[in-house]
Motif scaffolding. Structure first.
Motif, PDB file in Angstrom:
ATOM      1  N   MET A   1      21.060  48.619  43.783  1.00  0.00           N
ATOM      2  CA  MET A   1      22.462  48.675  44.162  1.00  0.00           C
ATOM      3  C   MET A   1      23.079  47.316  43.854  1.00  0.00           C
ATOM      4  SD  MET A   1      24.073  49.774  47.841  1.00  0.00           S
ATOM      5  CE  MET A   1      22.970  48.846  48.874  1.00  0.00           C
ATOM      6  N   SER A   2      23.877  47.288  42.821  1.00  0.00           N
ATOM      7  CA  SER A   2      24.506  46.056  42.374  1.00  0.00           C
ATOM      8  C   SER A   2      26.022  46.183  42.523  1.00  0.00           C
ATOM      9  CB  SER A   2      24.134  45.804  40.916  1.00  0.00           C
ATOM     10  OG  SER A   2      24.638  44.576  40.491  1.00  0.00           O
ATOM     11  N   LEU A   3      26.684  45.076  42.706  1.00  0.00           N
ATOM     12  CA  LEU A   3      28.139  45.086  42.863  1.00  0.00           C
ATOM     13  C   LEU A   3      28.827  45.496  41.570  1.00  0.00           C
ATOM     14  CD1 LEU A   3      28.691  41.699  44.724  1.00  0.00           C
ATOM     15  CD2 LEU A   3      28.981  43.972  45.692  1.00  0.00           C
ATOM     16  N   THR A   4      29.794  46.379  41.694  1.00  0.00           N
ATOM     17  CA  THR A   4      30.632  46.695  40.540  1.00  0.00           C
ATOM     18  C   THR A   4      31.669  45.587  40.396  1.00  0.00           C
ATOM     19  OG1 THR A   4      32.271  47.896  41.831  1.00  0.00           O
ATOM     20  CG2 THR A   4      30.372  49.176  40.995  1.00  0.00           C
ATOM     21  N   ASP A   5      32.384  45.587  39.288  1.00  0.00           N
ATOM     22  CA  ASP A   5      33.427  44.582  39.089  1.00  0.00           C
ATOM     23  C   ASP A   5      34.505  44.689  40.166  1.00  0.00           C
ATOM     24  OD1 ASP A   5      32.154  43.508  36.893  1.00  0.00           O
ATOM     25  OD2 ASP A   5      33.326  44.662  35.433  1.00  0.00           O
ATOM     26  N   ALA A   6      34.843  45.913  40.553  1.00  0.00           N
ATOM     27  CA  ALA A   6      35.870  46.114  41.587  1.00  0.00           C
ATOM     28  C   ALA A   6      35.390  45.600  42.945  1.00  0.00           C
ATOM     29  CB  ALA A   6      36.240  47.586  41.680  1.00  0.00           C
ATOM     30  N   GLU A   7      34.137  45.845  43.271  1.00  0.00           N
ATOM     31  CA  GLU A   7      33.578  45.363  44.545  1.00  0.00           C
ATOM     32  C   GLU A   7      33.518  43.846  44.562  1.00  0.00           C
ATOM     33  OE1 GLU A   7      30.697  49.166  45.585  1.00  0.00           O
ATOM     34  OE2 GLU A   7      29.955  47.581  44.255  1.00  0.00           O
ATOM     35  N   TYR A   8      33.116  43.260  43.438  1.00  0.00           N
ATOM     36  CA  TYR A   8      33.071  41.802  43.339  1.00  0.00           C
ATOM     37  C   TYR A   8      34.483  41.225  43.470  1.00  0.00           C
ATOM     38  CZ  TYR A   8      32.231  37.137  41.467  1.00  0.00           C
ATOM     39  OH  TYR A   8      32.172  35.781  41.293  1.00  0.00           O
ATOM     40  N   ALA A   9      35.465  41.888  42.857  1.00  0.00           N
ATOM     41  CA  ALA A   9      36.857  41.434  42.962  1.00  0.00           C
ATOM     42  C   ALA A   9      37.336  41.470  44.411  1.00  0.00           C
ATOM     43  CB  ALA A   9      37.756  42.294  42.074  1.00  0.00           C
ATOM     44  N   TYR A  10      36.957  42.529  45.146  1.00  0.00           N
ATOM     45  CA  TYR A  10      37.323  42.604  46.558  1.00  0.00           C
ATOM     46  C   TYR A  10      36.730  41.424  47.331  1.00  0.00           C
ATOM     47  CZ  TYR A  10      36.979  43.639  51.479  1.00  0.00           C
ATOM     48  OH  TYR A  10      37.031  43.518  52.837  1.00  0.00           O
ATOM     49  N   LEU A  11      35.446  41.167  47.122  1.00  0.00           N
ATOM     50  CA  LEU A  11      34.801  40.063  47.846  1.00  0.00           C
ATOM     51  C   LEU A  11      35.443  38.733  47.484  1.00  0.00           C
ATOM     52  CD1 LEU A  11      31.071  41.192  47.770  1.00  0.00           C
ATOM     53  CD2 LEU A  11      32.586  41.043  49.755  1.00  0.00           C
ATOM     54  N   ARG A  12      35.780  38.538  46.220  1.00  0.00           N
ATOM     55  CA  ARG A  12      36.449  37.298  45.826  1.00  0.00           C
ATOM     56  C   ARG A  12      37.820  37.193  46.471  1.00  0.00           C
ATOM     57  NH1 ARG A  12      36.991  35.978  40.046  1.00  0.00           N
ATOM     58  NH2 ARG A  12      37.713  34.044  40.946  1.00  0.00           N
ATOM     59  N   SER A  13      38.503  38.321  46.661  1.00  0.00           N
ATOM     60  CA  SER A  13      39.821  38.270  47.302  1.00  0.00           C
ATOM     61  C   SER A  13      39.701  37.869  48.769  1.00  0.00           C
ATOM     62  CB  SER A  13      40.534  39.616  47.179  1.00  0.00           C
ATOM     63  OG  SER A  13      39.971  40.579  48.044  1.00  0.00           O
ATOM     64  N   ASP A  22      24.345  35.730  44.483  1.00  0.00           N
ATOM     65  CA  ASP A  22      24.171  35.626  45.937  1.00  0.00           C
ATOM     66  C   ASP A  22      24.806  36.820  46.636  1.00  0.00           C
ATOM     67  OD1 ASP A  22      23.602  34.366  48.522  1.00  0.00           O
ATOM     68  OD2 ASP A  22      25.766  33.964  48.587  1.00  0.00           O
ATOM     69  N   LEU A  23      26.030  37.182  46.216  1.00  0.00           N
ATOM     70  CA  LEU A  23      26.707  38.329  46.819  1.00  0.00           C
ATOM     71  C   LEU A  23      25.949  39.619  46.532  1.00  0.00           C
ATOM     72  CD1 LEU A  23      30.449  37.476  46.086  1.00  0.00           C
ATOM     73  CD2 LEU A  23      29.172  37.110  48.204  1.00  0.00           C
TER      74      LEU A  23
END
Length: 101
Positions: A1-13, A22-23
């Protein structure tokens, strides 16, 4: 289970600049974006309160992190109390820059 680009964008926001590997590791361990965000924010809060919250060098500078701690606590509470999980409805949106005149 790896972060999608959208999920990573949410976390960065929520978190600002953050190390994607790390995330990813946290997401695999915790299983939710909200839990990842809260864990990172709690670590940041703990780091701030482990040092003196206010330091004054007379006539030179004053640094006070009390408001930063309060802001982190508000953000943690907001994420924990959000009604819908960010995983629901994460859809990338294109942003188009307006042409300059």
């Amino acid at each position: 289970m790896s972060l999608t680009d959208a999920e990573y964008a949410y976390l960065r926001s929520e978190l600002g600049e953050a190390d994607r590997p790390d995330l990813n590791a946290r997401y695999q361990r915790l299983g939710s974006l909200q839990a990842v965000a809260v864990e990172v924010l709690r670590e940041r809060r703990a780091e701030l309160v482990s040092d003196p919250l206010a330091v004054t060098v007379q006539g030179v500078a004053t640094v006070n992190n009390a408001e930063n701690v309060k802001a982190l606590e508000r953000q943690i509470t907001e994420i924990q109390n959000s009604e819908s999980a960010p995983e629901e409805g994460l859809t990338p949106v294109s942003i188009v820059r307006r042409k300059l005149r």
